[in-house]
Design a protein around this motif. Structure first.
Motif, mmCIF file in Angstrom:
data_model
loop_
_atom_site.group_PDB
_atom_site.id
_atom_site.type_symbol
_atom_site.label_atom_id
_atom_site.label_comp_id
_atom_site.label_asym_id
_atom_site.label_seq_id
_atom_site.Cartn_x
_atom_site.Cartn_y
_atom_site.Cartn_z
ATOM 1 N N GLN A 157 -10.535 -19.210 -10.087
ATOM 2 C CA GLN A 157 -11.018 -20.499 -10.502
ATOM 3 C C GLN A 157 -12.523 -20.773 -10.796
ATOM 4 O O GLN A 157 -12.949 -21.556 -11.605
ATOM 5 N N ARG A 158 -13.343 -20.137 -10.028
ATOM 6 C CA ARG A 158 -14.571 -20.180 -10.249
ATOM 7 C C ARG A 158 -15.081 -19.876 -11.602
ATOM 8 O O ARG A 158 -15.982 -20.329 -12.206
ATOM 9 N N ASP A 159 -14.516 -18.624 -11.885
ATOM 10 C CA ASP A 159 -14.809 -18.094 -13.418
ATOM 11 C C ASP A 159 -14.374 -18.979 -14.300
ATOM 12 O O ASP A 159 -15.221 -19.138 -15.432
ATOM 13 N N GLU A 160 -13.277 -19.702 -14.073
ATOM 14 C CA GLU A 160 -12.718 -20.685 -15.069
ATOM 15 C C GLU A 160 -13.657 -21.799 -15.162
ATOM 16 O O GLU A 160 -13.950 -22.330 -16.202
ATOM 17 N N ARG A 161 -14.118 -22.470 -14.175
ATOM 18 C CA ARG A 161 -14.940 -23.575 -14.242
ATOM 19 C C ARG A 161 -16.484 -23.269 -14.667
ATOM 20 O O ARG A 161 -17.066 -24.063 -15.057
ATOM 21 N N ARG A 162 -16.756 -21.907 -14.263
ATOM 22 C CA ARG A 162 -18.042 -21.444 -14.856
ATOM 23 C C ARG A 162 -18.192 -21.545 -16.188
ATOM 24 O O ARG A 162 -19.190 -22.009 -17.081
ATOM 25 N N SER A 163 -17.047 -21.021 -16.875
ATOM 26 C CA SER A 163 -17.197 -20.948 -18.412
ATOM 27 C C SER A 163 -16.648 -22.249 -19.067
ATOM 28 O O SER A 163 -17.577 -22.684 -19.987
ATOM 29 N N ALA A 164 -16.118 -23.322 -18.411
ATOM 30 C CA ALA A 164 -16.331 -24.725 -18.804
ATOM 31 C C ALA A 164 -17.681 -25.346 -18.855
ATOM 32 O O ALA A 164 -18.097 -26.026 -19.687
ATOM 33 N N VAL A 165 -18.305 -24.891 -17.663
ATOM 34 C CA VAL A 165 -19.767 -25.414 -17.578
ATOM 35 C C VAL A 165 -20.501 -25.239 -18.801
ATOM 36 O O VAL A 165 -21.332 -25.840 -19.353
ATOM 37 N N ASP A 166 -20.361 -23.660 -19.289
ATOM 38 C CA ASP A 166 -21.008 -23.146 -20.179
ATOM 39 C C ASP A 166 -20.800 -23.875 -21.473
ATOM 40 O O ASP A 166 -21.787 -24.151 -22.199
ATOM 41 N N ARG A 167 -19.409 -24.151 -21.906
ATOM 42 C CA ARG A 167 -19.130 -24.824 -23.053
ATOM 43 C C ARG A 167 -19.639 -26.063 -23.310
ATOM 44 O O ARG A 167 -20.275 -26.492 -24.332
ATOM 45 N N LEU A 168 -19.394 -26.899 -22.139
ATOM 46 C CA LEU A 168 -19.931 -28.054 -22.004
ATOM 47 C C LEU A 168 -21.400 -28.261 -22.225
ATOM 48 O O LEU A 168 -21.952 -29.140 -22.836
ATOM 49 N N SER A 169 -22.250 -27.392 -21.673
ATOM 50 C CA SER A 169 -23.393 -27.445 -21.818
ATOM 51 C C SER A 169 -23.944 -26.903 -23.213
ATOM 52 O O SER A 169 -24.956 -27.627 -23.614
ATOM 53 N N GLN A 170 -23.244 -26.289 -23.931
ATOM 54 C CA GLN A 170 -23.587 -25.972 -25.295
ATOM 55 C C GLN A 170 -23.322 -27.161 -26.260
ATOM 56 O O GLN A 170 -24.177 -27.618 -27.160
ATOM 57 N N LEU A 171 -22.226 -27.865 -25.831
ATOM 58 C CA LEU A 171 -21.690 -29.014 -26.772
ATOM 59 C C LEU A 171 -22.886 -30.105 -26.521
ATOM 60 O O LEU A 171 -23.289 -30.822 -27.445
ATOM 61 N N GLN A 172 -23.348 -30.138 -25.150
ATOM 62 C CA GLN A 172 -24.163 -31.335 -24.935
ATOM 63 C C GLN A 172 -25.757 -31.329 -25.558
ATOM 64 O O GLN A 172 -26.312 -32.065 -26.034
ATOM 65 N N SER A 173 -25.922 -29.901 -25.800
ATOM 66 C CA SER A 173 -27.299 -29.551 -26.403
ATOM 67 C C SER A 173 -27.061 -30.024 -27.819
ATOM 68 O O SER A 173 -28.372 -30.080 -28.439
ATOM 69 N N ARG A 174 -25.974 -30.113 -28.214
ATOM 70 C CA ARG A 174 -25.703 -30.218 -29.759
ATOM 71 C C ARG A 174 -25.544 -31.973 -29.847
ATOM 72 O O ARG A 174 -24.930 -32.277 -31.136
ATOM 73 N N ASN A 175 -25.383 -32.606 -28.794
ATOM 74 C CA ASN A 175 -24.951 -34.072 -28.653
ATOM 75 C C ASN A 175 -23.546 -34.272 -29.269
ATOM 76 O O ASN A 175 -23.397 -35.268 -29.850
ATOM 77 N N MET A 176 -22.929 -33.165 -28.640
ATOM 78 C CA MET A 176 -21.273 -33.459 -29.070
ATOM 79 C C MET A 176 -20.428 -33.589 -27.941
ATOM 80 O O MET A 176 -19.308 -33.662 -27.933
ATOM 81 N N ALA A 177 -20.981 -33.490 -26.648
ATOM 82 C CA ALA A 177 -20.529 -33.863 -25.414
ATOM 83 C C ALA A 177 -21.385 -34.775 -24.464
ATOM 84 O O ALA A 177 -22.522 -34.669 -24.461
ATOM 85 N N PRO A 178 -20.825 -35.814 -23.874
ATOM 86 C CA PRO A 178 -21.496 -36.536 -22.920
ATOM 87 C C PRO A 178 -22.216 -35.988 -21.835
ATOM 88 O O PRO A 178 -21.583 -34.729 -21.272
ATOM 89 N N ARG A 179 -23.216 -36.237 -21.354
ATOM 90 C CA ARG A 179 -23.980 -35.575 -20.137
ATOM 91 C C ARG A 179 -23.112 -35.652 -19.012
ATOM 92 O O ARG A 179 -23.023 -34.699 -17.919
ATOM 93 N N ALA A 180 -22.448 -36.782 -18.673
ATOM 94 C CA ALA A 180 -21.576 -37.067 -17.656
ATOM 95 C C ALA A 180 -20.575 -35.911 -17.495
ATOM 96 O O ALA A 180 -20.182 -35.342 -16.353
ATOM 97 N N ASP B 30 -19.925 -33.622 -14.424
ATOM 98 C CA ASP B 30 -18.721 -33.140 -13.343
ATOM 99 C C ASP B 30 -18.270 -31.829 -13.283
ATOM 100 O O ASP B 30 -17.687 -31.391 -12.320
ATOM 101 N N SER B 31 -18.413 -30.892 -14.610
ATOM 102 C CA SER B 31 -17.894 -29.837 -14.409
ATOM 103 C C SER B 31 -18.963 -28.711 -13.591
ATOM 104 O O SER B 31 -18.461 -27.958 -12.693
ATOM 105 N N GLN B 32 -20.218 -29.296 -13.417
ATOM 106 C CA GLN B 32 -20.883 -28.398 -12.696
ATOM 107 C C GLN B 32 -20.632 -28.756 -11.234
ATOM 108 O O GLN B 32 -20.855 -27.821 -10.310
ATOM 109 N N ALA B 33 -20.268 -30.172 -10.926
ATOM 110 C CA ALA B 33 -19.885 -30.321 -9.424
ATOM 111 C C ALA B 33 -18.647 -29.699 -8.994
ATOM 112 O O ALA B 33 -18.382 -29.091 -7.929
#
Length: 379
Positions: free
Chosen positions: A120-143, A147-150
């Motif tokens: 589960q940790r590996d899965e959530r770590r991957s989710a954090v990486d994807r959302l971080s990339q999208l947020q750097s392109r302004n394609m995902a909200p920072r919130a 939440d994924s990091q939490a």
């Protein structure tokens, strides 16, 4: 008839003084002959003695006590969970090292939970990486990223909790030591509080004993002591005071002292009774064998051998201090390295010249001196 008898008796009476003179002359002649044939005084046999040097040695006033040994470190490993013993990695009385696995309880369920949490940790770590990339392109909200990091931190905390729980299923040696008897077997069910094995650190032993409070002033850490045990009657164990108790017992009026004794061969065991001799007031003293002392009332004397005057004896008064088994401290009256009579004191007299069989010391015992003298006589 009467005249004849008087004539016969008269010569016998007159001859008596003459016979006495003849006997006296014979006695004088025999005495002169005996003196002429007897050996001179210097050649007569001298009294045989054994001597000892007045040595300067470390000395102290002994203070005796009884003490009990304790291990330097001691622990009883117990179970903290209810589970079945899966593995035992020690034998009775075995020496183990710190960190060595001693007992493992069945933990397959907890390890499965740990693997699930890690996935589960590996899965959530991957989710954090994807959302971080999208947020750097302004394609995902920072919130969403926060939440994924939490959630990732949450699963990491769960993993830490599972790993901590797994340590309860593996009992390791907390320090180097010797384990006790193994009274458990693989497959046994244990519950929290069940005592599994004891572990003692025995290379250094703690010795606790009580001393009357009147000696409190002379007690200090580092004070030397010696200890004996009935288990090793010929062995003397050296140690020193490590600490002194903070309170005096109001009933016995004594204070507890703790000493440390090196035990590299692991012969001493916790719980042994020890006879302790505390070496107080350490000093250098002139020491002679106790057998050299000649008591006379409240005074003490020794026979000093004058080696420069053909071993002539001098009776000298000395002042004696403390005594040990077979030894006595000389405070006054004797100089270091002077030679005194240690054996044969009863036959020797002041002014005599003696025959010195040998000088007793730690390297040359009384028995060795007598045996060597006997062999010389037989030869």
């Amino acid at each position: 008839m009467n005249t004849s008898r008087r004539f016969l008796l008269a010569p016998a009476w007159r001859l008596a003084p003459l016979a006495g003179r003849i006997c006296l002359v014979a006695s004088l002649a025999l005495a002169t002959l005996a003196l002429a044939t007897s050996p001179p005084v210097a050649a007569q046999e001298r009294t045989a003695v054994i001597g000892a040097r007045a040595d300067v040695r470390p000395w102290s006033d002994p203070l005796e006590a009884l003490g009990t040994l304790r291990a330097d470190e001691s622990v009883t490993l117990s179970a903290t969970v209810t589970e079945i013993i899966a593995e035992l990695n020690f034998r009775d009385g075995e020496a183990v090292e710190a960190g060595q696995l001693l007992i493992r309880l069945e933990d397959s369920e907890e390890r499965a939970q740990l693997r699930a949490a890690q996935a589960q940790r590996d899965e959530r770590r991957s989710a954090v990486d994807r959302l971080s990339q999208l947020q750097s392109r302004n394609m995902a909200p920072r919130a969403d990223v926060e939440d994924s990091q939490a959630r990732l931190r949450q699963v990491e905390a769960e993993i830490q909790g599972l790993e901590a729980r797994l340590t309860n299923y593996r009992l390791r040696a907390p320090f180097d030591g010797v384990v006790g008897f193994r009274n458990i077997s693989v497959g046994s069910l244990v519950t929290p509080g069940t005592e599994l094995v004891t572990l003692d650190k025995l290379d250094v032993m703690k010795l606790d004993f009580s001393v009357p409070e009147v000696y409190l002033a002379i007690l200090s850490p580092g004070l030397k002591l010696s200890a004996r045990s009935v288990a090793f009657p010929e062995e003397v164990f050296e140690g020193e005071v490590a600490s002194i108790g903070s309170r005096v017992d109001p009933v016995s009026r004594s204070i507890t002292v703790r000493a440390e004794i090196d035990n590299p061969e692991l012969r001493l065991r916790p719980g042994m009774l020890m006879e302790v001799v505390l070496q107080r007031s350490p000093r250098q003293a002139v020491v002679v064998p106790e057998s050299a002392l000649i008591p006379s009332g409240d005074r003490q004397y020794v026979l000093v051998i004058d080696e420069a005057d053909e071993n002539r004896l001098e009776r000298r008064e000395v002042r004696v201090g403390e005594r040990r088994t077979g030894q006595a401290e000389i405070i006054d009256g004797l100089e270091p390295n002077e030679l005194v009579v240690s054996h044969g004191v009863q036959r020797a007299r002041e002014g005599d010249r003696v025959r010195l069989l040998g000088i007793a010391s730690e390297e040359n015992s009384i028995r060795e001196i007598l045996e060597a003298h006997r062999e010389e006589g037989e030869a």
